[in-house]
Design a protein around this motif. Sequence first.
Motif, PDB file in Angstrom:
ATOM      1  N   ALA A   1       5.622   3.422  -5.453  1.00 20.01           N
ATOM      2  CA  ALA A   1       6.012   2.285  -6.294  1.00 20.01           C
ATOM      3  C   ALA A   1       4.868   1.877  -7.214  1.00 20.01           C
ATOM      4  N   ARG A   2       3.641   1.861  -6.664  1.00 21.82           N
ATOM      5  CA  ARG A   2       2.470   1.477  -7.464  1.00 21.82           C
ATOM      6  C   ARG A   2       2.224   2.490  -8.579  1.00 21.82           C
ATOM      7  N   MET A   3       2.179   3.780  -8.217  1.00 26.49           N
ATOM      8  CA  MET A   3       1.915   4.801  -9.227  1.00 26.49           C
ATOM      9  C   MET A   3       3.024   4.843 -10.273  1.00 26.49           C
ATOM     10  N   GLY A   4       4.263   4.689  -9.819  1.00 29.75           N
ATOM     11  CA  GLY A   4       5.384   4.702 -10.754  1.00 29.75           C
ATOM     12  C   GLY A   4       5.310   3.564 -11.757  1.00 29.75           C
ATOM     13  N   SER A   5       5.009   2.363 -11.273  1.00 30.36           N
ATOM     14  CA  SER A   5       4.933   1.209 -12.174  1.00 30.36           C
ATOM     15  C   SER A   5       3.780   1.354 -13.164  1.00 30.36           C
ATOM     16  N   ILE A   6       2.694   1.995 -12.728  1.00 28.48           N
ATOM     17  CA  ILE A   6       1.545   2.175 -13.626  1.00 28.48           C
ATOM     18  C   ILE A   6       1.816   3.272 -14.650  1.00 28.48           C
ATOM     19  N   PHE A   7       2.425   4.364 -14.221  1.00 31.60           N
ATOM     20  CA  PHE A   7       2.841   5.390 -15.177  1.00 31.60           C
ATOM     21  C   PHE A   7       3.778   4.788 -16.229  1.00 31.60           C
TER      22      PHE A   7
ATOM     23  N   GLU B   1       7.756  -6.987  -6.353  1.00 28.95           N
ATOM     24  CA  GLU B   1       8.924  -6.951  -5.470  1.00 28.95           C
ATOM     25  C   GLU B   1       8.869  -5.746  -4.535  1.00 28.95           C
ATOM     26  N   LEU B   2       8.594  -4.570  -5.084  1.00 27.68           N
ATOM     27  CA  LEU B   2       8.571  -3.366  -4.262  1.00 27.68           C
ATOM     28  C   LEU B   2       7.423  -3.386  -3.246  1.00 27.68           C
ATOM     29  N   SER B   3       6.252  -3.837  -3.666  1.00 29.76           N
ATOM     30  CA  SER B   3       5.118  -3.876  -2.750  1.00 29.76           C
ATOM     31  C   SER B   3       5.364  -4.870  -1.617  1.00 29.76           C
ATOM     32  N   GLY B   4       6.017  -5.986  -1.935  1.00 26.20           N
ATOM     33  CA  GLY B   4       6.334  -6.976  -0.907  1.00 26.20           C
ATOM     34  C   GLY B   4       7.283  -6.430   0.146  1.00 26.20           C
ATOM     35  N   ILE B   5       8.254  -5.633  -0.289  1.00 21.18           N
ATOM     36  CA  ILE B   5       9.238  -5.053   0.630  1.00 21.18           C
ATOM     37  C   ILE B   5       8.582  -4.035   1.559  1.00 21.18           C
ATOM     38  N   PHE B   6       7.811  -3.114   0.984  1.00 20.51           N
ATOM     39  CA  PHE B   6       7.249  -2.016   1.776  1.00 20.51           C
ATOM     40  C   PHE B   6       6.060  -2.445   2.630  1.00 20.51           C
ATOM     41  N   ALA B   7       5.310  -3.450   2.171  1.00 20.91           N
ATOM     42  CA  ALA B   7       4.100  -3.846   2.890  1.00 20.91           C
ATOM     43  C   ALA B   7       4.371  -4.791   4.051  1.00 20.91           C
TER      44      ALA B   7
ATOM     45  N   PHE C   1       3.392   2.903   3.718  1.00 20.64           N
ATOM     46  CA  PHE C   1       2.269   3.081   2.791  1.00 20.64           C
ATOM     47  C   PHE C   1       2.627   4.043   1.666  1.00 20.64           C
ATOM     48  N   LEU C   2       3.213   5.191   2.003  1.00 18.88           N
ATOM     49  CA  LEU C   2       3.536   6.186   0.983  1.00 18.88           C
ATOM     50  C   LEU C   2       4.579   5.659  -0.004  1.00 18.88           C
ATOM     51  N   LEU C   3       5.548   4.893   0.488  1.00 11.88           N
ATOM     52  CA  LEU C   3       6.527   4.281  -0.419  1.00 11.88           C
ATOM     53  C   LEU C   3       5.852   3.260  -1.335  1.00 11.88           C
TER      54      LEU C   3
END
Length: 520
Positions: free
Chosen positions: A132-138, A432-438, A126-128
């Motif tokens: 990834a989510r916050m980084g992509s939005i920033f 891509e990142l959300s798919g990997i971590f989730a 979850f934290l990863l």
Amino acid sequence: MKGLPIIDLAIIFIYLVGMILVGVYFSRKNKNSEQFTKASGLIPGWAIGLSIYATFLSSNTFLGVPGKAFGGNWNAFVFSISMPLAAWIASKYFVPFYRNTGEISAYTHLENRFGAWARVYAVICFLLTQLARMGSIFFGIALSLQALTGYSMQMIMIVMGICIIIYTVLGGIEAVIWTEVVQAVVKTLGALLILYLIITNMPGGVSKIVEIGKSANKFSLGSLKFDFANSSFWVVLLYGFFINLNNFGMDQNYIQRYHTASSNAAASKSIWLCVWLYVPASLLFFIIGSCLYAFYNVHPELVEVIKHQVAIERLPIHSSATKILEVQNALQPSDYGDKIMPHFMVTKIPIGLVGLIVSAILSAAMSTISSGMNASATVFSVDIYKRYFKPNVTDKQNLSLLHVATIGFGLLGMIAGIAMIGVKSILDVWWELSGIFAAGMLGLFLLGIISKKTKNHEAIIATMIGIAVIIWLTLSALLPSEYEMFRNPLHKNMTIVIGTLTIFLMGITLTKFKNRKLTS
């Protein structure tokens, strides 16, 4: 541009100050950790629904979706089509489950079900995902504002991050939810305003947009063939279903909101309100992308300006004009799609309106980042600090910890955003990142909630196998050409599908094998 006109800067400044004042207002109520994380369970369902909608409608949607539609077609809209089924499952099973447990963390029950390792694994995933989510939005918001202001992307992220941290730390989840209610309205009106301005600036109007879109196959939802190696209709549908199932069932951002509702019915209604708002809203952004494609199709000289800027960004400083032109000519629409919306705003939107639209984009970013910061801080407090370091922490100490953790995750999100500078597509990197971590935590969650007979031993083995499969799906593309036969043949968006099913099905298989062995 060298800078925005004073009136636009003033509008943006007023918006940012307003968000901070909201945090100050709600800070008077945040006297304990329950208020900070649950708002005492007194938020109306409609406000929670708008809050969840605002979290979905991030700057990844605001900037990434039009860029995706510009560079391709409406294939990614299939993600939204998958939402109703995931919402039905969540409202019927997940909401009652979480509210009946009474646990603010989405991951406490995993420890009760399988042991401490399961909780730790889900928390890490979850934290990863949040970073990834916050980084992509920033990154997305900095990409847009850099084109408008000329300031560096790093500077924009820092200023934005400070503003978000202030109102999130001061106001807690109640400030997050109520600012997201405002932001949901602002960003939707902003999108409608952009669409209106594109159409009014388009020679030939709507009919010309439709004509160009049809000729370029811009309205396609993707191939209907059962092709899982490319981004077909079915790949995005499966990806969307599993990601949305993870969002509604395992993501602390949403689970925490279920607890702020006054009843199970109110929490369930909030999910459906989000769905009925987000599906047409996401379609609106695909329409904007197609309209932008048509507009720039009749203004190819503007496209060359954008391509020239992208080529310069991709090359080392002092590269020759010949090299710049070579890279510029090789660029495809998908390479510069994320640059289109900012360029249109810089060149075609009147003074005053730019400030309003930038505020809408800021609201899209701020809502998701603030939500991620609050949820991450809550998980860190409940699942890590109180579980392993200080179980008997006082409420005052816990509130201080939540404040510090919120600041920490905000800073980490900024660092992740800076690290993403230079990626080709905001939406692609986030998917891509959300798919990997989730993938791993969703498979484990489904195994625990559906297969009641599965125990700790089977869950551990299934999860280890699932992690190995996810690593192979993600990294096998890096194998040398002589080992090409061992590379993942599936599209990268299938990672969450295969990873989730591997853990879930492997756990059920091992359980059945064990039970059969015991009864034989």
